[in-house]
Design a protein around this motif. Structure first.
Motif, PDB file in Angstrom:
ATOM      1  N   ASN A  10       0.784  -1.113   0.092  1.00 55.09           N
ATOM      2  CA  ASN A  10       0.112   0.070  -0.220  1.00 55.09           C
ATOM      3  C   ASN A  10       0.853   1.252  -0.116  1.00 55.09           C
ATOM      4  N   ASN A  11       0.300   2.448   0.084  1.00 52.78           N
ATOM      5  CA  ASN A  11       1.058   3.582   0.158  1.00 52.78           C
ATOM      6  C   ASN A  11       1.734   4.049   1.420  1.00 52.78           C
ATOM      7  N   GLN A  12       1.593   3.188   2.295  1.00 56.33           N
ATOM      8  CA  GLN A  12       2.161   3.450   3.716  1.00 56.33           C
ATOM      9  C   GLN A  12       3.399   2.377   3.849  1.00 56.33           C
ATOM     10  N   TYR A  13       3.177   1.183   3.417  1.00 54.91           N
ATOM     11  CA  TYR A  13       4.300   0.328   3.772  1.00 54.91           C
ATOM     12  C   TYR A  13       4.290  -0.870   2.872  1.00 54.91           C
ATOM     13  N   THR A  35       0.153   3.034   9.961  1.00 55.40           N
ATOM     14  CA  THR A  35      -0.790   1.999   9.984  1.00 55.40           C
ATOM     15  C   THR A  35      -2.147   2.535  10.401  1.00 55.40           C
ATOM     16  N   ASN A  36      -3.192   1.850  10.236  1.00 58.93           N
ATOM     17  CA  ASN A  36      -4.479   2.168  10.916  1.00 58.93           C
ATOM     18  C   ASN A  36      -4.311   1.744  12.367  1.00 58.93           C
ATOM     19  N   ILE A  37      -5.227   2.073  13.374  1.00 57.60           N
ATOM     20  CA  ILE A  37      -5.179   1.681  14.596  1.00 57.60           C
ATOM     21  C   ILE A  37      -5.678   0.249  14.404  1.00 57.60           C
ATOM     22  N   ASP A  79      -3.560  -8.527  22.023  1.00 59.33           N
ATOM     23  CA  ASP A  79      -5.035  -7.719  22.263  1.00 59.33           C
ATOM     24  C   ASP A  79      -5.222  -7.469  23.767  1.00 59.33           C
ATOM     25  N   GLU A  80      -4.485  -8.187  24.737  1.00 59.75           N
ATOM     26  CA  GLU A  80      -4.677  -7.913  26.235  1.00 59.75           C
ATOM     27  C   GLU A  80      -3.918  -6.585  26.159  1.00 59.75           C
ATOM     28  N   LYS A  81      -2.894  -6.268  25.685  1.00 60.77           N
ATOM     29  CA  LYS A  81      -2.181  -4.811  25.738  1.00 60.77           C
ATOM     30  C   LYS A  81      -3.125  -3.730  25.140  1.00 60.77           C
ATOM     31  N   GLY A  82      -3.989  -4.214  24.080  1.00 56.86           N
ATOM     32  CA  GLY A  82      -4.630  -3.188  23.363  1.00 56.86           C
ATOM     33  C   GLY A  82      -4.326  -3.177  21.970  1.00 56.86           C
ATOM     34  N   LYS A  83      -5.043  -2.161  21.344  1.00 57.58           N
ATOM     35  CA  LYS A  83      -4.760  -1.942  19.812  1.00 57.58           C
ATOM     36  C   LYS A  83      -3.319  -0.981  19.737  1.00 57.58           C
ATOM     37  N   HIS A  84      -2.986  -0.783  18.707  1.00 58.37           N
ATOM     38  CA  HIS A  84      -1.760   0.014  18.605  1.00 58.37           C
ATOM     39  C   HIS A  84      -1.711   0.634  16.940  1.00 58.37           C
ATOM     40  N   GLN A  85      -0.992   1.567  16.796  1.00 57.09           N
ATOM     41  CA  GLN A  85      -0.876   2.453  15.522  1.00 57.09           C
ATOM     42  C   GLN A  85       0.727   2.487  15.527  1.00 57.09           C
TER      43      GLN A  85
END
Length: 101
Positions: A10-13, A35-37, A79-85
């Motif tokens: 894609n245009n990001q990576y 990235t997206n979240i 996923d326990e630590k959460g989402k990320h970007q």
């Protein structure tokens, strides 16, 4: 024999699968990319920037916490630590290695 296969473009990576290392990918981050979240859908992910630092924002209960991930320093998310970007905030290409399990 091809050892690396492009799996995401894609245009990001661009994400390259490394077949000899199970579930391991090399990611090429374009300048000023992100990235997206996202979550990791039940998987753990270890990642390490191997060319340049990256920025990560982790979201837990809708609150974002920012940290710099320095070159050659291992980071871990699930996923326990959460989402990320993840961000490449600079004007040059960076690379990182990601392992999902």
């Amino acid at each position: 024999m091809r050892f690396i296969r492009k799996v995401t473009i894609n245009n990001q990576y661009t994400k390259y699968q490394i077949p000899l290392l199970k579930s391991t990918y090399l990611i090429k981050w374009f300048p000023k990319s992100k990235t997206n979240i996202h979550s990791h859908r039940g998987k753990d992910c270890d990642f390490i920037p191997v060319w340049g630092d990256l920025k990560e924002v982790r979201y837990k209960n809708q609150i974002g916490k920012t940290k710099k991930i320095k070159q050659f320093h291992l980071s871990h998310i699930n996923d326990e630590k959460g989402k990320h970007q993840v961000f490449n905030c600079d004007n040059y290409i960076k690379w990182s290695i990601h392992r999902y399990y």
